[in-house]
Design a protein around this motif. Structure first.
Motif, short mmCIF file in Angstrom:
data_model
loop_
_atom_site.label_atom_id
_atom_site.label_comp_id
_atom_site.label_asym_id
_atom_site.label_seq_id
_atom_site.Cartn_x
_atom_site.Cartn_y
_atom_site.Cartn_z
N THR A 52 0.37 13.32 8.48
CA THR A 52 -1.17 13.59 9.35
C THR A 52 -0.79 13.95 10.86
O THR A 52 -1.88 14.02 11.38
N SER A 53 0.24 14.89 10.84
CA SER A 53 0.44 15.21 12.39
C SER A 53 -0.78 16.42 12.64
O SER A 53 -0.98 17.39 11.99
N ARG A 54 -1.24 16.35 13.83
CA ARG A 54 -2.34 17.28 14.28
C ARG A 54 -1.75 18.70 14.47
O ARG A 54 -2.63 19.58 14.26
N ALA A 55 -0.40 18.61 14.48
CA ALA A 55 0.13 20.15 14.73
C ALA A 55 -0.10 20.80 13.40
O ALA A 55 -0.08 22.11 13.61
N SER A 56 -0.30 20.10 12.44
CA SER A 56 -0.60 20.89 11.20
C SER A 56 -1.73 21.80 11.12
O SER A 56 -1.91 22.58 10.31
N TRP A 57 -2.64 21.34 11.96
CA TRP A 57 -3.94 21.93 12.16
C TRP A 57 -3.83 23.14 12.73
O TRP A 57 -4.86 23.91 12.70
N ILE A 58 -3.01 23.63 13.47
CA ILE A 58 -2.75 24.74 14.31
C ILE A 58 -2.62 25.95 13.60
O ILE A 58 -1.75 26.28 13.19
N PRO A 59 -3.57 27.01 13.56
CA PRO A 59 -3.25 28.01 12.99
C PRO A 59 -2.29 28.82 13.48
O PRO A 59 -1.47 29.47 12.90
N THR A 60 -2.37 29.03 14.82
CA THR A 60 -1.31 29.81 15.73
C THR A 60 -1.33 29.19 16.96
O THR A 60 -2.51 29.42 17.67
N SER A 61 -0.03 28.73 17.37
CA SER A 61 0.07 28.50 18.76
C SER A 61 0.64 29.60 19.67
O SER A 61 1.68 30.11 19.35
N HIS A 62 -0.28 29.93 20.85
CA HIS A 62 0.36 30.98 21.51
C HIS A 62 0.82 30.38 22.71
O HIS A 62 1.11 31.36 23.64
N ASN A 63 0.92 29.32 23.22
CA ASN A 63 1.40 28.90 24.41
C ASN A 63 2.65 28.07 24.47
O ASN A 63 3.12 27.41 25.44
N HIS A 64 3.06 28.11 23.15
CA HIS A 64 4.37 27.21 22.82
C HIS A 64 5.63 28.03 23.18
O HIS A 64 5.73 29.21 22.69
N ALA A 65 6.20 28.02 24.29
CA ALA A 65 7.24 28.79 24.92
C ALA A 65 8.32 29.07 23.70
O ALA A 65 8.59 28.35 23.12
N GLY A 66 8.80 30.28 23.79
CA GLY A 66 9.88 31.00 22.77
C GLY A 66 9.24 31.66 21.85
O GLY A 66 10.09 32.18 21.06
N PHE A 67 7.87 31.76 21.60
CA PHE A 67 7.33 32.29 20.38
C PHE A 67 6.32 33.11 21.02
O PHE A 67 4.89 32.93 20.98
N PRO A 68 6.65 34.24 21.59
CA PRO A 68 5.52 35.46 22.18
C PRO A 68 4.63 35.78 21.52
O PRO A 68 3.36 36.18 21.73
N ASP A 69 4.65 35.74 19.81
CA ASP A 69 3.60 36.10 19.20
C ASP A 69 3.01 35.09 18.29
O ASP A 69 2.32 35.42 17.69
N GLY A 70 3.33 33.93 18.87
CA GLY A 70 2.54 32.66 18.44
C GLY A 70 3.27 32.27 17.18
O GLY A 70 4.24 32.79 16.41
N ILE A 71 3.03 30.81 16.69
CA ILE A 71 3.72 30.23 15.70
C ILE A 71 2.54 29.35 15.17
O ILE A 71 1.83 28.61 15.48
#
Length: 304
Positions: free
Chosen positions: A36-55
């Motif tokens: 039930t990690s809330r991270a699984s809710w994220i459609p695209t994270s754009h502010n996580h360093a190292g992923f300029p196109d989001g993840i």
């Protein structure tokens, strides 16, 4: 009974980061994941360093699971139901089975309170389309100059609305239940920021013409995105059952190295402070894991 060096409870960004560190320290670890990690809710994270196109959140979790498994971290899809101290060890219970560990790391996170009357299927679709958002720190940029509603009231709703006002002027604070509960100070702050206020209740959520629409106390309204400011449930119950101290907001209290008031019991991520930031949870997990390694080394030499 086998005794693990560390049992990690929770397999979100904090738990998985700790698993990677601890496994690379050649420690015997076990990680319980209730899924039930809330991270699984994220459609695209754009502010996580190292992923300029989001993840995507699930993709990030899967990458971290693969990385932890590569170093031998054992992840079990089970829910921990109890935690207690037994001498210099911990007993971690999953239903009717007990596991022992020299140390425990709690990475159990928090659960956001959802708007009432929003079913799981609609909730998932609205999240995936960016119509429903929970973290303005993560994705406030994405609603720049859009039409946005904050569902909430009182101090918490006012604070969230003021934060999102950084990104858009078209902002409405909608009470979830009837009239707003606002102090004079909150009302003044909202007026000065030009934030509109609408009474509730909120119901009848639907996607209409690419927007999220719902009924309010003054009629049906539609927005590009809505942010529920309804608080959250901090999953600190295991810490409490083990005797650890928590704050008035139920967050687990830790020292500078993420150890709780119970020696050998550590916590990291949103269960410590609900900042809702992956990078912060991962950083805390790195500190906690290294402290756990050093804690164990003081008990007995860690040598190959």
């Amino acid at each position: 009974m086998n005794v693990d060096d560390c049992i990690i409870v929770g397999a979100g960004p904090a738990g998985l980061t700790a698993a990677i560190y601890l496994a690379r320290y050649h420690l015997s670890i076990r990680m319980f994941d209730c899924g039930t990690s809330r991270a699984s809710w994220i459609p695209t994270s754009h502010n996580h360093a190292g992923f300029p196109d989001g993840i995507n959140g699930n993709e990030l979790l899967e990458r971290m699971r693969d990385q932890a498994a590569r170093y031998g971290a054992l992840r079990e899809p089970r829910r921990v139901t109890d935690l207690r101290r037994d001498g210099d060890q911990f007993i971690v219970r999953c239903d009717d089975e007990d596991f022992r560990a020299r140390t425990v790391l709690l990475a159990t996170g928090v659960v956001n309170n959802r708007p009432e009357g929003m079913d799981d299927q609609f909730h998932a679709e609205a999240l995936g389309r960016g119509l429903l958002r929970y973290c303005p720190v993560c994705d406030g940029y994405e609603v720049t100059d859009k039409r946005v509603a904050v569902i909430g009231t009182a101090d918490h709703g006012t604070a969230e609305a003021q934060f999102i006002r950084t990104y858009t002027a078209d902002l409405t604070l909608v009470s979830p239940h009837g009239d707003h509960d606002l102090s004079a100070q909150c009302s003044q702050a909202l007026d000065e920021a030009g934030i509109a206020r609408v009474a509730g209740p909120c119901s009848g959520y639907a996607i209409e013409n690419g927007r999220i629409a719902f009924d309010t106390g003054t009629g049906r309204m539609a927005f590009d995105s809505i942010y529920p400011a309804l608080g959250s449930l901090v999953r600190s119950g295991l810490a409490v059952s083990c005797g650890a101290e928590v704050s008035e907001q139920d967050c687990v209290l830790v020292d500078d190295h993420l150890e709780t008031s119970v020696p050998g019991l550590f916590a990291a991520g949103d269960v410590v402070i609900g900042l809702d930031q992956i990078s912060h949870a991962m950083g805390q997990a790195g500190v906690a894991a290294t402290t756990i390694r050093n804690h164990l080394a003081r008990e007995r030499p860690l040598r190959r």
